[in-house]
Design an enzyme around this catalytic site. Structure first.
Site, PDB file in Angstrom:
ATOM      1  N   CYS A 114       0.846  -1.203   0.000  1.00 10.78           N
ATOM      2  CA  CYS A 114       0.000   0.000   0.000  1.00 10.78           C
ATOM      3  C   CYS A 114       0.876   1.244   0.000  1.00 10.78           C
ATOM      4  O   CYS A 114       1.685   1.426   0.907  1.00 10.78           O
ATOM      5  CB  CYS A 114      -0.873   0.038   1.251  1.00 10.78           C
ATOM      6  SG  CYS A 114      -1.813  -1.444   1.493  1.00 10.78           S
ATOM      7  N   CYS A 145      -2.131  -1.290  -3.629  1.00  8.86           N
ATOM      8  CA  CYS A 145      -3.114  -0.390  -3.038  1.00  8.86           C
ATOM      9  C   CYS A 145      -2.480   0.993  -3.011  1.00  8.86           C
ATOM     10  O   CYS A 145      -1.271   1.110  -2.787  1.00  8.86           O
ATOM     11  CB  CYS A 145      -3.457  -0.857  -1.621  1.00  8.86           C
ATOM     12  SG  CYS A 145      -4.623   0.254  -0.797  1.00  8.86           S
ATOM     13  N   ARG A 277      -9.452  -4.748   8.701  1.00  6.05           N
ATOM     14  CA  ARG A 277      -8.027  -4.604   9.013  1.00  6.05           C
ATOM     15  C   ARG A 277      -7.820  -3.914  10.357  1.00  6.05           C
ATOM     16  O   ARG A 277      -8.290  -2.796  10.587  1.00  6.05           O
ATOM     17  CB  ARG A 277      -7.294  -3.839   7.908  1.00  6.05           C
ATOM     18  CG  ARG A 277      -5.776  -3.755   8.175  1.00  6.05           C
ATOM     19  CD  ARG A 277      -4.973  -3.255   6.983  1.00  6.05           C
ATOM     20  NE  ARG A 277      -5.278  -4.032   5.813  1.00  6.05           N
ATOM     21  CZ  ARG A 277      -5.873  -3.545   4.723  1.00  6.05           C
ATOM     22  NH1 ARG A 277      -6.161  -2.278   4.646  1.00  6.05           N
ATOM     23  NH2 ARG A 277      -6.160  -4.325   3.708  1.00  6.05           N
TER      24      ARG A 277
END
Ligand code: SAM
Ligand code: DTB
Ligand code: SF4
Length: 340
Positions: A114, A145, A277
């Site tokens: 990410c 991401c 998450r």
């Protein structure tokens, strides 16, 4: 050799967007929050086990590709130029540096990488650079991401065309609390970006942050907004405030840890197939509290010793916790054979 090198990305669980059947009322979600703790955890476990292997956790590694100097005034954020923190503003990172960090993340066992930028929104001149990053990271066999602030339709499409798998953009808080934390971007701005991401066909990663001084009702309001997105996000990060010196929230009263676990459980119950998450704040939690979060239905973490600008548990510490709990990372084989 990477632990996950032999496992094709296509075999990793990638939840399909699920159109919601129910519209959640804030009052119904507030009722879930009010349940006795054990009953709430039991319900969350039932939902979790219907859709997931309860002993499997997905690992995402974060990299700040453009740090600090952000024009937005988010009250919790050490990267805002409105606050006097120790974070120094930096330029957009070079592609090679990003790819080196992605390779290292893969070596450690992360399946998703990410990339976060402290921007209100990307400028036209940035788009080619970030799309090159998406392509390069993807070519390493990692899911990608990005979180770059607000996107218009064209920018979302450019990222999709580059192969971006997920875009992270949080609603952060309930609509009736949001204005106390951020003034430079509206709730509707956020919903518009989420709609552009969804329309472009990118998976949506959208969650929030608790411990800002919001009420339980407002935590329920945040979860209602997330669960009522149609479809609800594929990935829901729940962040616990990391109170950073120099931010307006540096002295915020820490949230009762059990209330944090409740928030995870309620997210799991209302968004059964999403990846919940357990995000910022793990460095400040002990192992027992993290275990409760997994028991409440969290099945993803940020993995690696740094979030964007603040600390996260060392990878070795997470591996030791997984071993103690009999958890395994997504894409890896369980260490101990589990009974059928
Ligand atoms: N600038 C982009 C944006 O805001 O859209 C992306 C990065 S921003 C840091 C991503 C998320 O990190 C925020 O929406 C917030 O939920 C979380 N976050 C930021 N600072 C935090 C803090 N001090 N503690 C916990 N979570 C935080
Ligand atoms: C999200 O919801 N949490 C991550 C990620 N998305 C980008 C960021 C957490 C940032 C915590 C504060 C910091 O390290 O600067
Ligand atoms: Fe900027 Fe994102 Fe931080 Fe807000 S949360 S100040 S938009 S980096």
């Amino acid at each position: 050799m990477s632990i996950v090198a032999s496992i094709p990305l296509s075999s990793l669980r990638r939840p399909a967007p699920v159109a919601k059947e129910t519209r959640w009322a804030v009052a119904d979600i507030a009722e879930l929050f009010e349940l006795p703790f054990m009953d709430l955890l039991y319900r969350a476990q039932q939902v979790h086990r219907t859709h997931f292997n309860a002993n499997e956790v997905q690992l995402s590694t974060l990299l700040s590709i453009k740090t600090g100097g952000c024009s937005e005034d988010c009250g919790y954020c050490p990267q805002s130029a409105h606050h006097d923190t120790e974070v120094e503003a930096d330029k957009l990172m070079q592609l090679e540096q990003v790819l080196a960090a992605a390779r290292a993340a893969k070596e450690q066992g992360a399946t998703r990488f990410c990339m976060g930028a402290a921007w209100r929104s990307p400028k036209e001149r940035d788009m080619e650079k970030v799309t090159d990053m998406v392509q390069g990271v993807r070519a390493l066999g990692l899911e990608t991401c990005m979180t770059l602030g607000m996107l218009d339709q064209g920018q979302a499409q450019q990222l999709k065309d580059a192969g971006l798998d997920y875009y992270n953009h949080n609603l952060d808080s309930a609509p009736d609390f949001y204005g106390q934390i951020i003034s430079t971007r509206t709730y509707q701005d956020r919903l518009d970006t989420l709609s552009n991401v969804r329309e472009a066909g990118i998976n949506v990663c959208c969650g929030g942050i608790v411990g800002l001084g919001e009420t339980r009702e407002q935590r329920a309001g945040l979860i209602a907004e997330l669960a009522n997105l149609d479809p609800y996000p594929e990935s829901v990060p729940i962040n616990n405030l990391v109170a950073v010196p120099g931010t307006p929230l540096e002295g915020a009263e820490p949230l009762d840890p059990f209330e944090f676990v409740r928030t995870i459980a309620v997210a799991r119950i209302t968004m059964p197939t999403t990846m919940v998450r357990l995000s910022a704040g793990r460095e400040q939690m002990d192992e027992a509290l993290q275990a409760l979060c997994f028991a409440a239905g969290a099945n993803s973490i940020f993995y690696g010793d740094q979030l964007l600008t603040t600390a996260n548990p060392q990878a070795a510490r997470d591996r030791a916790l997984f071993a103690r709990l009999g958890l395994h990372a997504q894409g890896e084989r369980p260490a101990v054979q589990q009974p059928a």
